[in-house]
Design an enzyme around this catalytic site. Structure first.
Site, PDB file in Angstrom:
ATOM      1  N   HIS A  17       0.863  -1.217   0.147  1.00  0.00           N
ATOM      2  CA  HIS A  17       0.084  -0.157   0.085  1.00  0.00           C
ATOM      3  C   HIS A  17       0.943   1.380   0.096  1.00  0.00           C
ATOM      4  O   HIS A  17       2.074   1.181  -0.131  1.00  0.00           O
ATOM      5  CB  HIS A  17      -1.105   0.178   1.101  1.00  0.00           C
ATOM      6  CG  HIS A  17      -0.436  -0.005   2.421  1.00  0.00           C
ATOM      7  ND1 HIS A  17       0.586   0.904   2.942  1.00  0.00           N
ATOM      8  CD2 HIS A  17      -0.747  -1.113   3.573  1.00  0.00           C
ATOM      9  CE1 HIS A  17       0.782   0.751   4.276  1.00  0.00           C
ATOM     10  NE2 HIS A  17       0.301  -0.571   4.690  1.00  0.00           N
ATOM     11  N   HIS A  20       3.658   1.469   2.560  1.00  0.00           N
ATOM     12  CA  HIS A  20       5.073   0.620   1.977  1.00  0.00           C
ATOM     13  C   HIS A  20       5.782   1.493   0.791  1.00  0.00           C
ATOM     14  O   HIS A  20       6.942   1.711   0.839  1.00  0.00           O
ATOM     15  CB  HIS A  20       4.640  -0.541   1.552  1.00  0.00           C
ATOM     16  CG  HIS A  20       3.692  -1.305   2.620  1.00  0.00           C
ATOM     17  ND1 HIS A  20       2.901  -2.159   2.087  1.00  0.00           N
ATOM     18  CD2 HIS A  20       3.821  -1.409   3.808  1.00  0.00           C
ATOM     19  CE1 HIS A  20       2.169  -2.861   3.187  1.00  0.00           C
ATOM     20  NE2 HIS A  20       2.794  -2.283   4.381  1.00  0.00           N
ATOM     21  N   CYS A 125      -2.401  -7.083  20.496  1.00  0.00           N
ATOM     22  CA  CYS A 125      -2.829  -6.640  19.159  1.00  0.00           C
ATOM     23  C   CYS A 125      -2.161  -7.349  18.037  1.00  0.00           C
ATOM     24  O   CYS A 125      -0.929  -7.074  17.886  1.00  0.00           O
ATOM     25  CB  CYS A 125      -2.678  -5.003  19.230  1.00  0.00           C
ATOM     26  SG  CYS A 125      -3.273  -4.497  17.333  1.00  0.00           S
ATOM     27  N   CYS A 128      -0.365  -4.813  15.513  1.00  0.00           N
ATOM     28  CA  CYS A 128       0.876  -4.469  15.777  1.00  0.00           C
ATOM     29  C   CYS A 128       1.694  -5.660  16.226  1.00  0.00           C
ATOM     30  O   CYS A 128       3.051  -5.499  16.251  1.00  0.00           O
ATOM     31  CB  CYS A 128       0.931  -3.551  16.945  1.00  0.00           C
ATOM     32  SG  CYS A 128      -0.068  -2.072  16.880  1.00  0.00           S
ATOM     33  N   CYS A 143      -7.076  -1.014  19.829  1.00  0.00           N
ATOM     34  CA  CYS A 143      -5.749  -0.566  19.615  1.00  0.00           C
ATOM     35  C   CYS A 143      -6.072   0.765  18.773  1.00  0.00           C
ATOM     36  O   CYS A 143      -6.883   0.404  17.649  1.00  0.00           O
ATOM     37  CB  CYS A 143      -4.919  -1.402  19.026  1.00  0.00           C
ATOM     38  SG  CYS A 143      -3.653  -0.765  18.109  1.00  0.00           S
ATOM     39  N   HIS A 146      -5.191   0.023  15.119  1.00  0.00           N
ATOM     40  CA  HIS A 146      -5.918  -1.142  14.242  1.00  0.00           C
ATOM     41  C   HIS A 146      -7.481  -1.360  15.009  1.00  0.00           C
ATOM     42  O   HIS A 146      -7.697  -2.465  15.508  1.00  0.00           O
ATOM     43  CB  HIS A 146      -5.156  -2.399  14.577  1.00  0.00           C
ATOM     44  CG  HIS A 146      -3.700  -2.527  13.956  1.00  0.00           C
ATOM     45  ND1 HIS A 146      -2.454  -2.142  14.900  1.00  0.00           N
ATOM     46  CD2 HIS A 146      -3.509  -2.340  12.495  1.00  0.00           C
ATOM     47  CE1 HIS A 146      -1.802  -2.165  13.763  1.00  0.00           C
ATOM     48  NE2 HIS A 146      -2.141  -2.339  12.450  1.00  0.00           N
ATOM     49  N   LYS A 296      -8.780   8.886   7.827  1.00  0.00           N
ATOM     50  CA  LYS A 296      -8.028   7.530   7.652  1.00  0.00           C
ATOM     51  C   LYS A 296      -8.297   6.826   6.399  1.00  0.00           C
ATOM     52  O   LYS A 296      -9.448   6.856   6.067  1.00  0.00           O
ATOM     53  CB  LYS A 296      -8.030   6.607   8.678  1.00  0.00           C
ATOM     54  CG  LYS A 296      -6.834   5.479   8.919  1.00  0.00           C
ATOM     55  CD  LYS A 296      -7.337   4.538  10.362  1.00  0.00           C
ATOM     56  CE  LYS A 296      -6.630   3.288  10.050  1.00  0.00           C
ATOM     57  NZ  LYS A 296      -5.068   3.197  10.319  1.00  0.00           N
ATOM     58  N   LYS A 299     -10.916   0.914   2.664  1.00  0.00           N
ATOM     59  CA  LYS A 299     -11.576   0.481   1.541  1.00  0.00           C
ATOM     60  C   LYS A 299     -12.911   0.903   1.677  1.00  0.00           C
ATOM     61  O   LYS A 299     -13.676   1.203   0.574  1.00  0.00           O
ATOM     62  CB  LYS A 299     -11.437  -1.055   1.251  1.00  0.00           C
ATOM     63  CG  LYS A 299     -10.124  -1.560   1.269  1.00  0.00           C
ATOM     64  CD  LYS A 299     -10.058  -2.738   0.382  1.00  0.00           C
ATOM     65  CE  LYS A 299      -8.837  -3.205  -0.143  1.00  0.00           C
ATOM     66  NZ  LYS A 299      -8.005  -4.299   0.492  1.00  0.00           N
TER      67      LYS A 299
HETATM   68  N1  MSP Z   1       6.761  -5.590   9.684  1.00  0.00           N
HETATM   69  C1  MSP Z   1       6.529  -4.335  10.578  1.00  0.00           C
HETATM   70  C2  MSP Z   1       7.951  -3.674  10.362  1.00  0.00           C
HETATM   71  C3  MSP Z   1       9.122  -4.522  10.586  1.00  0.00           C
HETATM   72  S1  MSP Z   1      10.699  -3.853  10.354  1.00  0.00           S
HETATM   73  C4  MSP Z   1      11.878  -4.758  11.302  1.00  0.00           C
HETATM   74  C5  MSP Z   1       5.468  -3.329   9.973  1.00  0.00           C
HETATM   75  N2  MSP Z   1       5.168  -3.810   8.784  1.00  0.00           N
HETATM   76  S2  MSP Z   1       4.022  -2.918   8.164  1.00  0.00           S
HETATM   77  O1  MSP Z   1       3.739  -3.431   6.836  1.00  0.00           O
HETATM   78  O2  MSP Z   1       2.732  -2.934   9.130  1.00  0.00           O
HETATM   79  O3  MSP Z   1       4.285  -1.416   8.177  1.00  0.00           O
HETATM   80  C6  MSP Z   1       5.487  -1.013   7.510  1.00  0.00           C
HETATM   81  C7  MSP Z   1       5.576   0.517   7.351  1.00  0.00           C
HETATM   82  O4  MSP Z   1       4.723   1.063   6.915  1.00  0.00           O
HETATM   83  C8  MSP Z   1       5.740   1.324   8.757  1.00  0.00           C
HETATM   84  O5  MSP Z   1       6.836   2.108   8.510  1.00  0.00           O
HETATM   85  C9  MSP Z   1       4.669   2.161   8.849  1.00  0.00           C
HETATM   86  O6  MSP Z   1       4.777   3.277   9.498  1.00  0.00           O
HETATM   87  C10 MSP Z   1       4.440   2.469   7.442  1.00  0.00           C
HETATM   88  N3  MSP Z   1       3.060   2.776   7.026  1.00  0.00           N
HETATM   89  C11 MSP Z   1       1.870   2.034   7.080  1.00  0.00           C
HETATM   90  N4  MSP Z   1       0.653   3.017   7.058  1.00  0.00           N
HETATM   91  C12 MSP Z   1       1.393   4.296   6.288  1.00  0.00           C
HETATM   92  C13 MSP Z   1       0.551   5.266   5.994  1.00  0.00           C
HETATM   93  N5  MSP Z   1      -0.436   5.364   5.992  1.00  0.00           N
HETATM   94  N6  MSP Z   1       1.418   6.256   5.596  1.00  0.00           N
HETATM   95  C14 MSP Z   1       2.873   6.189   5.869  1.00  0.00           C
HETATM   96  N7  MSP Z   1       3.482   5.052   6.336  1.00  0.00           N
HETATM   97  C15 MSP Z   1       2.661   4.046   6.911  1.00  0.00           C
HETATM   98  O7  MSP Z   1       5.242  -2.558  10.639  1.00  0.00           O
END
Ligand code: MSP
Length: 513
Positions: A17, A20, A125, A128, A143, A146, A296, A299
């Site tokens: 997304h 990422h 959670c 998280c 949470c 979430h 936020k 979908k």
């Molecule tokens: N798997 C763990 C990270 C482990 S690192 C050793 C994780 N994964 S995640 O897929 O949930 O999120 C990864 C990253 O995406 C985090 O830095 C999180 O802040 C970022 N984002 C998730 N949603 C976001 C937004 N809406 N905007 C910007 N970044 C966000 O956590």
């Protein structure tokens, strides 16, 4: 000179997304910046394949876990490739080498007596993948990150890493190294997390509940807690413990979202201290993207920005541009398909691409397809050249995550000035009178030479279209010096220009299409 940049490794319980895409794109921008300064770079990104939520996502689709992980791993890789993220290492935590190293780190810490086994009851959670304190939850016991996931009460015997013995040392490290966590706002948040005694960190999950993970080396009936496993990737990517990891590790900068500050700012440094390893150099924290109006993305509201859809409709540089330009340091930033479309049309299209197209097409039709001579400069020419040098200078210096939007803003501001210069000099009038043809040549030369500098700088942000533009100017990216600095007059007069195509074709709003 080396620099090692990491992104978080992403959970694969869904498709990639915008969050990422964001962290991996800014990591790539920082990599390109430092490469332009002459650094050897290592950029790692990848996927976090263990833990309960990935396990359940595979089960929901009725898929074999290995097939599921292969599918998602390939999907993330493909999306980062589409976004021109030039990662050097793509992490998959299911790889054997990584798993062996994680077990090695656990055994080392266990042998020092810092891991203990006891019973624990807590609120978990799954989103998280963390136990939560009551104060972390909302009034209804959910949470805040979430809200749609049910908090589970878990009563289990597990293994725990002692955290409290390291709290003061970590506080001191933060005091002694003012750049360890940036921006300031998140440093304050981290200090608050460390203001109270720390509970032991649960580092195992019984196999009766979670099977997807690394076996605990000292008790095969447990797997390793997914965060302990995932954080270790930052070392295993650079061949810890057996390879030459030290020089890269000493430069390591983690880019993270604000929601994962605790694992990176508390768990990880303490794991490293417990294993007698040095801490990373820096944690650069960013806020989140939310939908228009600060809502936020979800979908059900229909405001999710899908990175693949943006690439398909507007190209990777439209997304890279928006993400680089609009993230604010301390507060969440808004994004929508419409905002991206507007920024693409009005800035990349109207201000940058259009100027290149007008000036280059003018040279093609009036100066036989060649870059004209530059004659005596007026004060207007000198002023715009100086402004372009100043606006692009930031890209010849080390960029931190929080600098990116400001440096991009500098460029767009100077592009406004270049458009004004071009309109005021009016080469289309100058060409009509033989007495001002030389002046006309100078205006076209100055405009195209300034655009060349702008595109050289923007290669760090929007590499594909910047390289295309440099190709049109017959100033190939391969010829750019390293370290890079903005430099005037490197386009020789008489250079034959390439084919001039529209760099950023206009994208209409869906209803007008
Ligand atoms: N798997 C763990 C990270 C482990 S690192 C050793 C994780 N994964 S995640 O897929 O949930 O999120 C990864 C990253 O995406 C985090 O830095 C999180 O802040 C970022 N984002 C998730 N949603 C976001 C937004 N809406 N905007 C910007 N970044 C966000 O956590």
């Amino acid at each position: 000179m080396k620099s090692y940049i990491t992104t978080p490794i992403y959970y694969v319980n869904g498709s990639p997304h915008i969050g990422h895409a964001y962290t991996s794109i800014v990591a790539d921008i920082l990599k390109r910046n430092r490469q332009a300064l002459g650094y050897d770079m290592m950029l790692s990104t990848g996927v976090d394949e263990h833990g309960q939520k990935n396990q359940e996502a595979a089960a929901d689709l009725g898929m074999d876990i290995t097939e599921y992980l292969d599918m998602r791993g390939a999907e993330f890789r493909k999306v980062f490739d589409m976004l021109d993220v030039t990662y050097d290492y793509f992490v998959r935590t299911s790889q054997d080498g990584h798993k062996t190293a994680v077990a090695g780190m656990e055994q080392t810490i266990f042998d020092k007596g810092l891991i203990v086994k006891h019973e624990y009851t807590g609120q978990y959670c799954k989103g998280c993948e963390q136990f939560k304190k009551e104060s972390d939850l909302t009034e209804d016991g959910q949470c805040p990150l979430h809200p749609t996931m049910q908090i589970e009460e878990i009563d289990e015997t597990n293994y725990f890493l002692k955290m409290e013995p390291f709290r003061q040392a970590l506080q001191k490290h933060i005091e002694d190294n003012p750049d360890f966590v940036t921006p300031e706002h998140f440093k304050t948040e981290l200090k608050q997390m460390l203001a109270e005694p720390l509970e032991d960190l649960c580092i195992s999950r019984p196999k009766s509940r979670v099977t997807l993970g690394v076996d605990l080396p000292f008790d095969q009936s447990f797997v390793t807690y997914v965060w302990f496993d995932a954080l270790t990737n930052y070392l295993t990517n650079i061949d810890w413990p057996d390879g030459d990891y030290q020089a890269w590790w000493a430069t390591c900068e983690h880019l993270i979202g604000k929601d994962i500050l605790k694992p990176h700012g508390v768990y990880w440094p303490i794991m490293l201290m417990a294993a007698d390893l040095p801490l990373p150099k820096k944690l650069s924290v960013h806020s989140h993207w939310v939908g228009a109006g600060g809502v936020k993305m979800s979908k059900s509201i229909g405001n999710v920005v899908d990175p693949v859809e943006i690439v398909d409709t507007m190209g990777a540089d439209a997304l890279r541009w928006y993400l680089a330009r609009h993230m604010r340091a301390d507060t969440d930033s808004q994004i929508s398909v419409e905002y991206i479309r507007q920024a693409y049309n009005s800035e990349l299209g109207n201000k940058i691409g259009n100027l290149l197209s007008r000036a280059a097409k003018f040279a093609r039709s009036r100066f036989d397809g060649h870059l004209p001579d530059r004659h005596d400069l007026t004060s207007e020419d000198e002023a715009i050249r100086a402004a372009v040098m100043k606006a692009t200078e930031g890209f010849a210096n080390w960029l931190d995550l929080a600098d990116i939007p400001h440096r991009v803003q500098d460029v767009i501001t100077v592009c406004d000035e270049m458009n004004n210069y071009f309109a005021e000099q009016a080469p289309w009038d100058l060409i009509k009178d033989p007495a001002t043809v030389e002046r006309c040549q100078t205006v076209i030369y100055v405009t195209l030479d300034c655009l060349r500098i702008v595109f050289e700088a923007l290669r760090q942000v929007i590499p594909a279209s910047a390289d295309k533009a440099l190709g049109m100017l017959n100033s190939p990216a391969d010829d750019i010096a390293c370290p890079w600095r903005p430099e005037l007059d490197t386009l020789p007069a008489g250079t034959p220009l390439g084919e001039i195509a529209t760099l950023y074709p206009r994208v209409n709003a869906p209803e007008a299409a």
